[in-house]
Design a protein around this motif. Sequence first.
Motif, PDB file in Angstrom:
ATOM      1  N   UNK A  66       0.991  -1.275   0.048  1.00 52.70           N
ATOM      2  CA  UNK A  66      -0.063  -0.041   0.038  1.00 52.70           C
ATOM      3  C   UNK A  66       1.032   1.294   0.002  1.00 52.70           C
ATOM      4  N   UNK A  67       0.797   2.068  -0.843  1.00 53.40           N
ATOM      5  CA  UNK A  67       1.569   3.144  -1.084  1.00 53.40           C
ATOM      6  C   UNK A  67       1.990   4.070   0.239  1.00 53.40           C
ATOM      7  N   UNK A  68       0.746   4.530   0.971  1.00 55.66           N
ATOM      8  CA  UNK A  68       0.728   5.218   2.228  1.00 55.66           C
ATOM      9  C   UNK A  68       1.730   4.505   3.222  1.00 55.66           C
ATOM     10  N   UNK A  69       1.715   3.252   3.293  1.00 47.22           N
ATOM     11  CA  UNK A  69       2.275   2.381   4.275  1.00 47.22           C
ATOM     12  C   UNK A  69       3.678   2.190   3.986  1.00 47.22           C
ATOM     13  N   UNK A  70       3.966   1.968   2.681  1.00 43.36           N
ATOM     14  CA  UNK A  70       5.446   2.063   2.148  1.00 43.36           C
ATOM     15  C   UNK A  70       6.200   3.280   2.463  1.00 43.36           C
ATOM     16  N   UNK A  71       5.514   4.603   2.165  1.00 44.27           N
ATOM     17  CA  UNK A  71       6.150   5.706   2.492  1.00 44.27           C
ATOM     18  C   UNK A  71       6.420   6.216   3.706  1.00 44.27           C
ATOM     19  N   UNK A  72       5.535   5.497   4.615  1.00 42.61           N
ATOM     20  CA  UNK A  72       5.677   5.712   6.088  1.00 42.61           C
ATOM     21  C   UNK A  72       6.984   5.031   6.519  1.00 42.61           C
ATOM     22  N   UNK A 238      -9.871 -11.290  12.946  1.00 44.49           N
ATOM     23  CA  UNK A 238     -11.033 -10.689  12.949  1.00 44.49           C
ATOM     24  C   UNK A 238     -11.211  -9.393  12.933  1.00 44.49           C
ATOM     25  N   UNK A 239     -10.134  -8.606  13.409  1.00 42.45           N
ATOM     26  CA  UNK A 239     -10.286  -7.058  13.693  1.00 42.45           C
ATOM     27  C   UNK A 239      -9.697  -6.367  12.532  1.00 42.45           C
ATOM     28  N   UNK A 240      -9.876  -4.812  12.766  1.00 44.54           N
ATOM     29  CA  UNK A 240      -9.281  -3.928  11.745  1.00 44.54           C
ATOM     30  C   UNK A 240      -9.964  -4.128  10.349  1.00 44.54           C
ATOM     31  N   UNK A 266       0.381  -4.333  11.737  1.00 43.57           N
ATOM     32  CA  UNK A 266       1.834  -4.273  11.309  1.00 43.57           C
ATOM     33  C   UNK A 266       1.598  -3.809   9.673  1.00 43.57           C
ATOM     34  N   UNK A 267       0.275  -3.701   8.850  1.00 53.22           N
ATOM     35  CA  UNK A 267       0.321  -3.244   7.527  1.00 53.22           C
ATOM     36  C   UNK A 267       0.803  -4.079   6.485  1.00 53.22           C
ATOM     37  N   UNK A 268       1.171  -5.307   7.006  1.00 49.32           N
ATOM     38  CA  UNK A 268       1.792  -6.368   6.104  1.00 49.32           C
ATOM     39  C   UNK A 268       3.395  -6.193   5.913  1.00 49.32           C
ATOM     40  N   UNK A 269       3.942  -5.085   6.588  1.00 46.81           N
ATOM     41  CA  UNK A 269       5.171  -4.942   6.613  1.00 46.81           C
ATOM     42  C   UNK A 269       6.106  -5.588   7.659  1.00 46.81           C
ATOM     43  N   UNK A 310      -5.589   5.124   8.913  1.00 53.22           N
ATOM     44  CA  UNK A 310      -6.107   4.680   7.642  1.00 53.22           C
ATOM     45  C   UNK A 310      -7.575   4.344   8.125  1.00 53.22           C
ATOM     46  N   UNK A 311      -7.493   3.298   9.274  1.00 51.36           N
ATOM     47  CA  UNK A 311      -8.699   2.704   9.527  1.00 51.36           C
ATOM     48  C   UNK A 311      -9.917   3.969  10.254  1.00 51.36           C
ATOM     49  N   UNK A 312      -9.205   4.989  10.641  1.00 51.30           N
ATOM     50  CA  UNK A 312     -10.015   6.073  11.054  1.00 51.30           C
ATOM     51  C   UNK A 312     -10.777   6.748  10.124  1.00 51.30           C
ATOM     52  N   UNK A 313     -10.689   6.528   8.869  1.00 54.36           N
ATOM     53  CA  UNK A 313     -11.205   7.364   7.844  1.00 54.36           C
ATOM     54  C   UNK A 313     -12.742   6.760   7.584  1.00 54.36           C
TER      55      UNK A 313
END
Length: 408
Positions: A66-72, A238-240, A266-269, A310-313
């Motif tokens: 995910x671009x946002x997660x990779x950038x972070x 089950x979460x997130x 962990x965003x898959x990272x 991201x989840x908060x959106x």
Amino acid sequence: MSIQASAPDAATTAVIEAEDAHVAHNYHPLPVVISRGEGAWVTDIEGKRYLDLLSAYSALNFGHGHPALLATAREQLDRLTLTSRAYHNDMLGPFAAALAELAGKDLVLPMNTGAEAVETAIKVARAWGYRVKGIPADAAQIVVANGNFHGRTTTIVGFSDDPTARSGFGPFAPGFVSVPYGDAAAIEAALTPETAAVLVEPIQGEAGVIIPPEGYLRAIREICTRHGVLFIADEIQSGLCRVGTTFACDREDVVPDMYVLGKALGGGIVPLSAVVADRDVLGVIRPGEHGSTFGGNPLAAAIGLRVVEMLSSGEFQQRGTALGEHLAAKLGDLVGHGVTSVRIAGLWAGIDIDPAVGTGREIAERLLARGVLAKDTHGQTLRIAPPLVVRATELDWAVEQLRVVLAA
């Protein structure tokens, strides 16, 4: 016409043989070697593309890369990756504050893997039982459910009823009482003055996406409150947003005393897990009683903070709900046509395969040959958990591939 899984080609075979020669055989992977991933798709070393319907058991809720997660991750890699908890770091506090707010709790105890988080929850529950509830020393009990999967440490497999996970690894820790899943009355009947907590998965994943009866979680909440017992919800899979709500407990408007989180956090990272609870529960842990060198490291905390943002959106809750309803309708059409039943919550489904058309493993291998990645569990069940970034048209295509292999 029958469809057979195609034999791995030479390059794939060479990689698999090298792995088999040097990696302990604690898994039985499908015969594919992935080298790249983007969104809901992966590519193997031969350049073949596959739609990923497993999402690393929900660790990849936001898809591959995910671009946002990779950038972070890239930004944090250039600054700081690890300090240990011997020192403070500038990412842990903001991550913990954001996650606590998302869960409506006070405190976060960060760890790395899901099993570590479950072990943490067990320690916290026992400490709370002794220091707050007044249970006699070393007498605390935790009620768990049959069919559970909370990890593979020796403590956890000791209260599993899966012989593959349990057999040959004893002796096991005492202090656990197992009751039938979905039966709140059985939970209440198992409670004693020494019961510190009830630990359940709101939906059982490894068991085959087993969804309990409506009202089960509300009943557990009421029983635990009335008897002065902690309600621990293992929301690692089950979460997130996996089931269309931030937490699976939200489906019944229930708030447990402790959330156990991991995988997608962990965003898959990076591996990142956490126990989230109020101060009167997590506050029982004192310095030196529990920890982890990598738990709460700045790289994981930075990625976890971005995940929470991201989840908060609300975007992924909406996608999980809408796409889940779409998928449910498509899979429902297969019942009676090679499928005996379907259980689905959001973008998480357990599909029971008619033994007349094959085992779950055989169907997974046939899907692999048609460019779809899924995984079997418990013999006849096929599990799917597509990334939340998947498109409806991609789900349609995947279900059509399943229809073809079932018909064949």
